[in-house]
Every structure is written in C-alpha cells, then in structure tokens.
Design a protein around this motif. Structure first.
Motif, short mmCIF file in Angstrom:
data_model
loop_
_atom_site.label_atom_id
_atom_site.label_comp_id
_atom_site.label_asym_id
_atom_site.label_seq_id
_atom_site.Cartn_x
_atom_site.Cartn_y
_atom_site.Cartn_z
N ASN A 118 82.78 -62.95 -29.06
CA ASN A 118 82.56 -64.37 -28.80
C ASN A 118 81.70 -64.98 -29.89
O ASN A 118 80.78 -64.33 -30.39
CB ASN A 118 81.87 -64.55 -27.44
CG ASN A 118 82.68 -63.95 -26.32
OD1 ASN A 118 82.26 -62.97 -25.70
ND2 ASN A 118 83.84 -64.50 -26.04
N GLU A 137 80.62 -72.69 -22.01
CA GLU A 137 80.28 -71.47 -21.28
C GLU A 137 79.51 -71.76 -19.99
O GLU A 137 79.74 -71.10 -18.97
CB GLU A 137 79.47 -70.54 -22.19
CG GLU A 137 80.29 -69.92 -23.31
CD GLU A 137 81.35 -68.94 -22.81
OE1 GLU A 137 81.10 -68.29 -21.78
OE2 GLU A 137 82.40 -68.84 -23.46
N THR A 141 81.49 -70.93 -16.49
CA THR A 141 80.88 -69.94 -15.60
C THR A 141 80.52 -70.58 -14.26
O THR A 141 80.68 -69.95 -13.20
CB THR A 141 79.63 -69.32 -16.24
OG1 THR A 141 79.93 -68.90 -17.56
CG2 THR A 141 79.15 -68.12 -15.43
N THR A 180 85.22 -70.52 -27.74
CA THR A 180 84.28 -69.40 -27.90
C THR A 180 84.93 -68.02 -27.85
O THR A 180 84.25 -67.01 -27.92
CB THR A 180 83.23 -69.42 -26.78
OG1 THR A 180 83.90 -69.25 -25.52
CG2 THR A 180 82.44 -70.73 -26.77
N THR A 182 86.06 -67.16 -25.19
CA THR A 182 85.76 -67.02 -23.76
C THR A 182 84.89 -65.81 -23.44
O THR A 182 85.32 -64.66 -23.52
CB THR A 182 87.02 -66.95 -22.89
OG1 THR A 182 87.88 -68.04 -23.22
CG2 THR A 182 86.65 -67.05 -21.41
N SER A 183 83.69 -66.11 -22.98
CA SER A 183 82.82 -65.07 -22.46
C SER A 183 82.77 -65.18 -20.94
O SER A 183 83.47 -64.46 -20.26
CB SER A 183 81.41 -65.19 -23.05
OG SER A 183 80.53 -64.30 -22.38
N PHE A 207 75.78 -66.09 -25.25
CA PHE A 207 76.72 -65.60 -24.26
C PHE A 207 76.05 -64.77 -23.17
O PHE A 207 76.72 -64.21 -22.30
CB PHE A 207 77.85 -64.85 -24.97
CG PHE A 207 78.52 -65.75 -25.98
CD1 PHE A 207 79.33 -66.78 -25.56
CD2 PHE A 207 78.28 -65.60 -27.34
CE1 PHE A 207 79.92 -67.64 -26.47
CE2 PHE A 207 78.87 -66.46 -28.26
CZ PHE A 207 79.67 -67.49 -27.83
#
Length: 238
Positions: A118, A137, A141, A180, A182-183, A207
C-alpha cells in the motif's frame, strides 16, 4: 485462547496470500490477467471463505482494525486485543512470506517494485496524495466496520454475515485500489511492506493509523445506534 489465535493466524495468512497473491501473480498475467476486478473479488473471497471456515472459532477478525472496532463497539473484550493483533500481524507476514517464495520462482521478479504493498503519492497506483489516501482508508474502514457490526448483530439474519462482509470488502477494493492499493487492514499492509522494502515500510504508518481511526469511529457509532452488545462477534454467523 490458543485455538482462537491459531484461527486468526490462519485466516489472516489466507487473506494476504489469496488477496495479495491475486495481485502479484494473476492481475497482469498475459492474456488472462484478472485485473482490478479480479483482485477485488479475490480479497472478498478470502474473508468470506475463512469467515465460515474458522470464524466460529475466533470471530473471524483477520484484521487489527476489525478487532479494535469490535472492541470500541462493545463486541470484543479489551484483554483479547493484544494477542489477536499479534496473531493477525504474524499471519499477514507469513502469508506474504509464502507469496514471496512463490513469486521469486519467476525470473526477474522484484519485490521492491510493489508486491501489492500500500502507498500514497508516487507509490499510489493512481498517484493520489497523502490526504486522499488518508481520507480513503478512514472512510473505507469505517464502512467496513459498519457492515461487520451490523451483519453480526443478534438481530441480523442468521448465517449471512460472512457473505455481506466478503462483498463489502470486494466493494471497498473496487473503489480504493487506484488510490492506495487498498489496505483497511494493518496486518495485510505490514505483511506486504516487509517484503516490498524501504518505501513501503516508510509509508506503513498511514495504513495503521487510518484503518484504526475509521474502525474506532464505526465502533462509537454502533454504540450510539444499538447500544453495547456483549455477544461474541462472529463473522461466519450472526
């Protein structure tokens, strides 16, 4: 506790191996590469499959942000946070190590070129800024934990939580891979960063920070909407 930690280790290892593995090994394979759509689906499938496989043992978190969000929502005891997070990070690194061994079997492989790590700025797939990565993020999340907390609530339909959560993770990747990679999962990010090298380790702080903030906000919202709920949070069933 030992069976729960083993389940979290295995589930997180599978998530990193399957999700990051799809990106490293299959995304751009000549002629039949699965691309962004396939990688997004692969991440969702890793969570869906392990939610039903080991979710009834550990709750199927596979993600430090999920554990923290469930704790903030009154759905997970604080004493379990540290051992769960250690098991998840260890599983993420183990999954990345297996992937590294496999990927290294191809001539010319260079983990420093990305390894599904990421990043933001020059290391964002779409060259998105630090601010854009942070917002992405946190919000993604937050949404992920809203789905998890709702789908595993005692009033939710029984047996469908793993499907809702897996599809939510697929959707999150469809939106945020360009920003990103994706985290929404510090363990997944840590595993990839260990093998991607200096730049990924240098940007790893984001992250961890952003997913944790998003998860805690979702947990706080859940308490407002539903009130504390002491029932075990199991993603494979409600």
């Amino acid at each position: 506790m030992a069976p729960k930690l083993i389940a979290e280790f295995i589930g997180t290892m599978w998530l990193v191996l399957g999700g990051c593995g799809s990106a490293v090994l299959a995304a751009a394979f000549p002629g039949v590469g699965i691309g962004l759509l396939g990688v997004s689906l692969a991440f969702g499938l890793t969570v869906l499959t392990m939610a039903y496989a080991v979710g009834p043992i550990s709750g199927g978190h596979f993600n430090p942000a999920v554990s923290l969000g469930l704790w903030a929502g009154g759905r997970f005891p604080g004493k379990g946070l540290a051992p769960y997070i250690v098991a998840q990070v260890a599983g993420g690194v183990a999954g990345a190590a297996i992937l590294f061994v496999i990927a290294s079997g191809q001539a010319g492989f260079d983990a420093s070129a990305g390894f599904a790590a990421n990043g933001y700025g020059d290391h964002s797939p779409g060259k998105y800024s630090l601010a854009a990565a942070l917002v992405t993020e946190v919000v993604m999340t937050f949404g992920f934990l809203v789905v998890i907390l709702g789908a595993t609530h005692h009033r939710a339909p029984v047996g469908f939580a793993g499907i809702a959560i897996g599809l939510a993770l697929t959707l999150i990747h469809l939106v945020s891979i360009p920003v990103t990679n994706t985290s929404v999962n510090p363990a997944r990010s840590t595993g990839a960063a260990v093998f991607a090298g200096d730049w990924a380790v240098g940007q790893l702080w984001l992250f961890w920070l952003a997913p944790i903030v998003g998860a805690l906000l979702a947990g706080a919202l859940f308490r407002v909407l539903h009130g504390p709920n002491d029932e075990p949070a199991v993603t494979g069933r409600s």
